[in-house]
Scaffold this motif. Sequence first.
Motif, mmCIF file in Angstrom:
data_model
loop_
_atom_site.group_PDB
_atom_site.id
_atom_site.type_symbol
_atom_site.label_atom_id
_atom_site.label_comp_id
_atom_site.label_asym_id
_atom_site.label_seq_id
_atom_site.Cartn_x
_atom_site.Cartn_y
_atom_site.Cartn_z
ATOM 1 N N ALA A 377 0.828 -1.201 0.000
ATOM 2 C CA ALA A 377 0.000 0.000 0.000
ATOM 3 C C ALA A 377 0.866 1.255 0.000
ATOM 4 O O ALA A 377 0.567 2.230 -0.708
ATOM 5 C CB ALA A 377 -0.922 -0.019 1.218
ATOM 6 N N THR A 378 1.943 1.243 0.788
ATOM 7 C CA THR A 378 2.843 2.398 0.834
ATOM 8 C C THR A 378 3.492 2.617 -0.518
ATOM 9 O O THR A 378 3.610 3.765 -0.997
ATOM 10 C CB THR A 378 3.909 2.196 1.918
ATOM 11 N N ASN A 381 0.905 4.059 -2.923
ATOM 12 C CA ASN A 381 0.541 5.433 -2.564
ATOM 13 C C ASN A 381 1.667 6.399 -2.899
ATOM 14 O O ASN A 381 1.421 7.491 -3.438
ATOM 15 C CB ASN A 381 0.203 5.500 -1.067
ATOM 16 N N ASP A 382 2.898 6.010 -2.585
ATOM 17 C CA ASP A 382 4.034 6.891 -2.845
ATOM 18 C C ASP A 382 4.273 7.080 -4.343
ATOM 19 O O ASP A 382 4.835 8.090 -4.761
ATOM 20 C CB ASP A 382 5.302 6.329 -2.193
ATOM 21 N N ARG A 385 -0.458 6.258 -7.279
ATOM 22 C CA ARG A 385 -1.563 5.481 -7.847
ATOM 23 C C ARG A 385 -2.903 6.023 -7.361
ATOM 24 O O ARG A 385 -2.985 6.624 -6.287
ATOM 25 C CB ARG A 385 -1.430 4.012 -7.470
ATOM 26 N N ALA A 387 -6.466 6.472 -5.604
ATOM 27 C CA ALA A 387 -6.822 6.114 -4.228
ATOM 28 C C ALA A 387 -7.475 4.742 -4.154
ATOM 29 O O ALA A 387 -7.214 3.977 -3.208
ATOM 30 C CB ALA A 387 -7.747 7.181 -3.638
ATOM 31 N N VAL A 390 -4.951 1.934 -4.114
ATOM 32 C CA VAL A 390 -4.314 1.782 -2.804
ATOM 33 C C VAL A 390 -5.307 1.199 -1.799
ATOM 34 O O VAL A 390 -4.956 0.364 -0.958
ATOM 35 C CB VAL A 390 -3.784 3.150 -2.315
ATOM 36 N N TRP A 404 -2.723 8.382 7.336
ATOM 37 C CA TRP A 404 -2.863 8.540 5.892
ATOM 38 C C TRP A 404 -3.697 7.417 5.283
ATOM 39 O O TRP A 404 -4.354 7.613 4.253
ATOM 40 C CB TRP A 404 -1.489 8.607 5.212
ATOM 41 N N MET A 405 -3.701 6.259 5.917
ATOM 42 C CA MET A 405 -4.482 5.146 5.394
ATOM 43 C C MET A 405 -5.986 5.450 5.448
ATOM 44 O O MET A 405 -6.728 5.173 4.503
ATOM 45 C CB MET A 405 -4.173 3.872 6.177
ATOM 46 N N VAL A 408 -6.823 7.960 2.730
ATOM 47 C CA VAL A 408 -6.886 7.343 1.401
ATOM 48 C C VAL A 408 -8.198 6.586 1.228
ATOM 49 O O VAL A 408 -8.828 6.635 0.164
ATOM 50 C CB VAL A 408 -5.676 6.405 1.184
#
Length: 957
Positions: A377-378, A381-382, A385, A387, A390, A404-405, A408
């Motif tokens: 997931a990280t 996200n980084d 991609r 939302a 993720v 942040w999770m 998202v």
Amino acid sequence: MAPSITGPGGDRGRPACRCRAAPAIELAGRDWEMRLLVGRAHEAALGEGQAVLVRGPAGIGKTRMVSAVLDELDGIARAVLAVRCPPGGSRPFEAVRGLLEPLVQSEEAAGRYQPGGIGPQVLPGLPDGAGGSDPGTADGYAVMHGLLRLAAGYAAEGLLALVVDDVQWGDEASLRWLGFVLRRAENLRLLVIMIQRTGPGEPDPGALGEIGESSRCLTVDLGPLPVEAVADVLESGFGVAPAPAFAAKCAEVTGGDPHLLAEIIEKLRGEVVPDARSAGVVEAAGHRVVALSVLDRLPGDALAVARAIAVLGREELETITTLAAVRLSVATAAVRTLRGNGLLKPDRLEYRHDPVRAAVLDAVPPAALTVLRVRAATLLNDSGRPAETVAIQLTRIEPLSRTWMVNVLREAAADAERRGAPSAAARYLVHALTADGDSAAILTHLGRVLGQTDPRSALRYLERAYGLVPDAAGRVPIVVQHLLISLASGSARRGFGLAAQVLDALHAERPPEPAATGRALRMLDTMLLISGMGEGTTGADGHFPAVPLPGGDAGEDRQLLAAAAALGALQGRPRPEVVAQAAEVLRAGTATAGGWTVMGAVFPLYLADRIDPALAAVTELLDNAERCGEAFLCALAASARAHIRLFTGDLAEALSDARLAFALGAKGQGVPRAFRHAALASVLVHYDQPVRAGQVLDGMNGPAPDQTFLGHHSYLMARAYSLRALGDEEGALAVLRRCGDSMADAGFHNPLAAPWWSDAVEILAGVGRTGAGRELLEPVEPHAERWGTARSIGMVRVARGLLTPGDAGIALLEEAAERLSGSPARLESARAEYLLGRRLLQQGDSERARERLRRAISLSVRSGDKYRLRLSVQALAAAGGRLRSGTASPADALSQGEQRVAQRAAEGLTNREIAESLFLTLRTVELHLTSVYRKLGIKGRSELMSVLGTNERNPEN
């Protein structure tokens, strides 16, 4: 390309080949789909050109099922032409060339078409490159028309089946030609079967979408087999019915994949009995089958790649390599090994079957798998991609460890809601609550999206949010959502209580920002008026004009505006005003609006006879709901479209929609029972099946019908229709009066919203109770005049005419028939003609009565209204007119062109002689005669002679 041509037994010199028989075990769960395809094939063989688009992921059994269907065509099809489109694109018209070249090579085809210039030389006219001229140009049109004439000429002698496999890779020119053919396929013995592989990364040509939207194209989506179908497959494979636990475990292990299921049966047959005690054996065997023991032999680095693919899937090799923390060369070798053993799909980094992927992940310790998912997931996200991409990873992580999770997941929910996928949005928000269960914002958002699919659960989440927000102004959006959603769940009483609390608090407060409080008050005032649609009272009807309506494209604003438009239509407010409000709601499309918002806009459009935009909106809602698998929205939209199509006299399509809505009744919580039951029952009455209609209404589960306007009043009207069709007019009148009382109590004055008064007046006039009828009608007339559509005025004129004796009553009925003939209300138009014919007969004017009754018959035939047709035929017989016994439709239903062709055919002229005498093409004559046979319900020329001959000898008939 690999073309083939087959015929019944390979006779008449054509090369014959048969598709291999599809394995019986793998097809055992596809009985329903097989019947659909075979049924379409038989319709095509009767001269009604048909197409079938079979869609599904790779390995799901599409080609095997089509092969079995083609076996069913032995003895029926004159020829079966098949082609497989290659991946990577092809030249223009290459698929068409692959299909039709066997016709040219066939000696029979060559002998038939070379003279005269229609024929096979069209194919040589398709050069390798330039021959694929743009189908939109004049030259392209000529090519497409020539190819059509070639296929049509061959199909004239028998069914021609065209099969295009892997159609997703077909060239656009060929796909456009197939659409071109289907638009002209009426009365062609033509069957087009297209097989489309679906899934991420697969192309979806626009031309293919146009074909799928054709009324002649049946789309069959093959997905995983449900548990019931898995049980059927197991019974076919083991020879005995399996225990439910055994079948459930097989469905779980195989993911409903028929091919994988057949492999497990092959492995276990003779070793185990399919009872509950063997369920554990199934799981172990399934893992052995899907994994093929490859994973145990992989080195550590390659196993890390296999796990990364299982976690990510559908990603590029570079992303897989990063997550696995290996060199690119190691990842490439591991992919080659996995693919070589049949575990990966050949064209992308994804396991062939979910059970294989599950077997990989099951071997990872839970703690290690959580770490792997967090890293995935990280990484996604980084790298920026979307939302939702993720969020797929985040929903599999519990507990969520970082802020942040949650953010998202909320962003992903908003994206899913915008694209019209409320269930996906709800999944993201429910998971976000595991980390932030006291977030009123998440709870309110979750309540809004669940309101489209599960109203009762939505209200529970909104109640939680209400308790978490201390200030009255902050509670306003929660209460607004509560009131809107409670309309779908049956009662808004709790919402009224919450709204009253908030209003009292707002009036008592003196906040520093009075403008915000004023807006909140206006929102609540509006909602209290609007929510009256579900409670039988509007509360402040006179105050409504002073309430400013919301503007903008925000979901809440569109909800309020749609509900205000629906309420305005129910109250009979100025028609241009509510139509403009409805149009504004739909301006931004339906995908993001939500089901009840769309319905709120569609309802006033329907009442205002704006049928095209109403149908377009409800169809878009239905299509989106089907794509997203939303049973609630599908049932709601299909029921609404059934009601609209019934009103416009399109009974065949109305029945199809009503059956779809009815079939969805067992799926999903909150499906509007009364509305969908009423849709099917109403259609069945017009199909002259009142007993079945009553059974449908009696079959609703629960103590009472829905208390929403749509459900409650639709149910009452359908019940009255069925009782009246059964001859119980007093019972029908009692139900109609209940409906009228309910409308009056609610302050709903639009006479078209539930036209109970129309049938009630007809019943009362029929038994001589004209005084009671006038008392009932007088409050309705001014509202009908004010609404001002041809339908509302025409229906009131019918009622007034029935209550008025002598020539004055006839004049009113004639005016009504004229007005309704210019409206989309085809069923009401037929009813007006029928009632006018009966009144003329009562006055002794048999000749004019016969004329009007024949009009009623013609309208009923074209609509498929068997109930009105039966009544009109009986009345025509009483007026001295006669119809051929057993004929479903009279000659009066024929167009002038059809009558001229039919009359000459009855006189014994051949089709060519008819064409020459009327200066028509032979094809036009054939089309006219086919239409004549269908309308008259006869099979051929000999019966036509009998029907028209009788008409000629009996001009009064």
